[in-house]
Enzyme design. Structure first.
Site, PDB file in Angstrom:
ATOM      1  N   TYR A   1       0.990  -1.278  -0.008  1.00 57.21           N
ATOM      2  CA  TYR A   1       0.170  -0.039  -0.135  1.00 57.21           C
ATOM      3  C   TYR A   1       0.694   1.228   0.003  1.00 57.21           C
ATOM      4  O   TYR A   1       0.528   2.281  -0.703  1.00 57.21           O
ATOM      5  CB  TYR A   1      -0.858  -0.089   1.237  1.00 57.21           C
ATOM      6  CG  TYR A   1      -1.964   1.051   1.356  1.00 57.21           C
ATOM      7  CD1 TYR A   1      -3.156   1.007   0.469  1.00 57.21           C
ATOM      8  CD2 TYR A   1      -1.713   2.005   2.118  1.00 57.21           C
ATOM      9  CE1 TYR A   1      -4.193   2.130   0.748  1.00 57.21           C
ATOM     10  CE2 TYR A   1      -2.514   3.244   2.164  1.00 57.21           C
ATOM     11  CZ  TYR A   1      -3.862   3.066   1.494  1.00 57.21           C
ATOM     12  OH  TYR A   1      -4.743   3.988   1.446  1.00 57.21           O
TER      13      TYR A   1
ATOM     14  N   LYS B   1       0.895   4.178  -3.040  1.00 55.88           N
ATOM     15  CA  LYS B   1       0.807   5.467  -2.826  1.00 55.88           C
ATOM     16  C   LYS B   1       1.694   6.363  -2.993  1.00 55.88           C
ATOM     17  O   LYS B   1       1.495   7.680  -3.218  1.00 55.88           O
ATOM     18  CB  LYS B   1       0.018   5.789  -1.204  1.00 55.88           C
ATOM     19  CG  LYS B   1      -1.275   4.799  -0.899  1.00 55.88           C
ATOM     20  CD  LYS B   1      -2.336   5.358  -1.928  1.00 55.88           C
ATOM     21  CE  LYS B   1      -3.785   4.831  -1.549  1.00 55.88           C
ATOM     22  NZ  LYS B   1      -4.822   5.291  -2.569  1.00 55.88           N
TER      23      LYS B   1
END
Length: 251
Positions: A158, A162
């Site tokens: 993640y 991002k």
């Protein structure tokens, strides 16, 4: 008297727009005059409820599609144009998590998060840029996370996705600035959504301890940043990462 952040006549596509941050952004854009295409991957009922909450005949449509699939991602842009005749604002909000420590993380877990959060952003943006370049106006807004700035243990996939979204937006900002298209990033901190509801009270308390404002965010705390970045008032803002985190990254 002109109204600040007036989006009347603009059309927005919000990926992952049926719940959480995406829903709040869709409602906020509509409240400022935009027509909104609400994308969802599976929960049609939630998307329809968001469209009803926007209200107004012809003010919103729902579009099913998984941004991890390039063909479906491109179809979302086509569907938006079919419904409203144009696309002016793209909010890349669709995202998933599949948390684990790197030593235990499977390749499938890595790929699922990267394919949705990063590759999905690429695929939808690529499709949206073509009509934006032709009309010489556009706003690309990517929802990242402070995890992409400071990292988060158990979220290597993640955090990487991002962080990649921020780099992608900065590159896009340089590529299309001459066409009056901006590309910016919103990096929320800890937000109370379905994605964070499985955390224990102890985990929440530890997070809040690191937030200068002493509380977690609601999706409605994040949405105004998208309205600003979509507006004419933000015409000179591009390639920027705006943290909306209550001071979390200062910890």
């Amino acid at each position: 008297m002109n109204r600040l952040f007036d989006l009347t006549g603009k059309v927005a596509l919000v990926t992952g727009g049926s719940r959480g941050i995406g829903r709040a952004i869709a409602l906020a854009l509509a409240a400022h005059g935009a027509k909104v295409a609400v994308n969802y991957a599976a929960n049609a009922a939630a998307a329809e409820e968001t469209a009803r909450a926007i209200g107004g005949e012809g003010a919103a449509v729902t579009l099913r599609g998984d941004v991890a699939d390039p063909a479906q991602a491109a179809a979302l842009v086509e569907g938006t144009i079919a419904a409203f005749g144009r696309i002016d604002i793209l909010v890349n909000n669709a995202g998933v998590t599949s948390d684990d420590l790197v030593l235990r993380m499977s390749e499938a877990q890595w790929d699922r998060v990267i394919d949705t959060n990063l590759k999905g952003t690429f695929s939808v943006t690529k499709a949206a840029l073509r009509p934006m370049v032709r009309q010489r106006w556009g706003r690309i807004i990517c929802v990242s996370s402070v995890a992409g700035i400071v990292g988060n243990a158990g979220q290597a996939n993640y955090s990487a996705a991002k962080a990649g979204v921020a780099g992608f937006a900065k590159a896009i900002a340089k590529e299309v600035a001459s066409r009056n298209i901006t590309a910016n990033v919103i990096a929320p901190g800890f937000v109370d959504t379905e994605m964070t509801r499985d955390l224990t009270d102890a985990q929440r308390q530890e997070i809040v301890r690191m937030v200068a404002l002493g509380r977690t965010a609601t999706p409605q705390d994040i949405a105004p940043a998208a309205v600003f970045l979509a507006s004419d008032e933000a015409a000179y803002v591009t390639g920027h990462v705006l943290t909306v985190d209550g001071g979390l990254v200062m910890y």
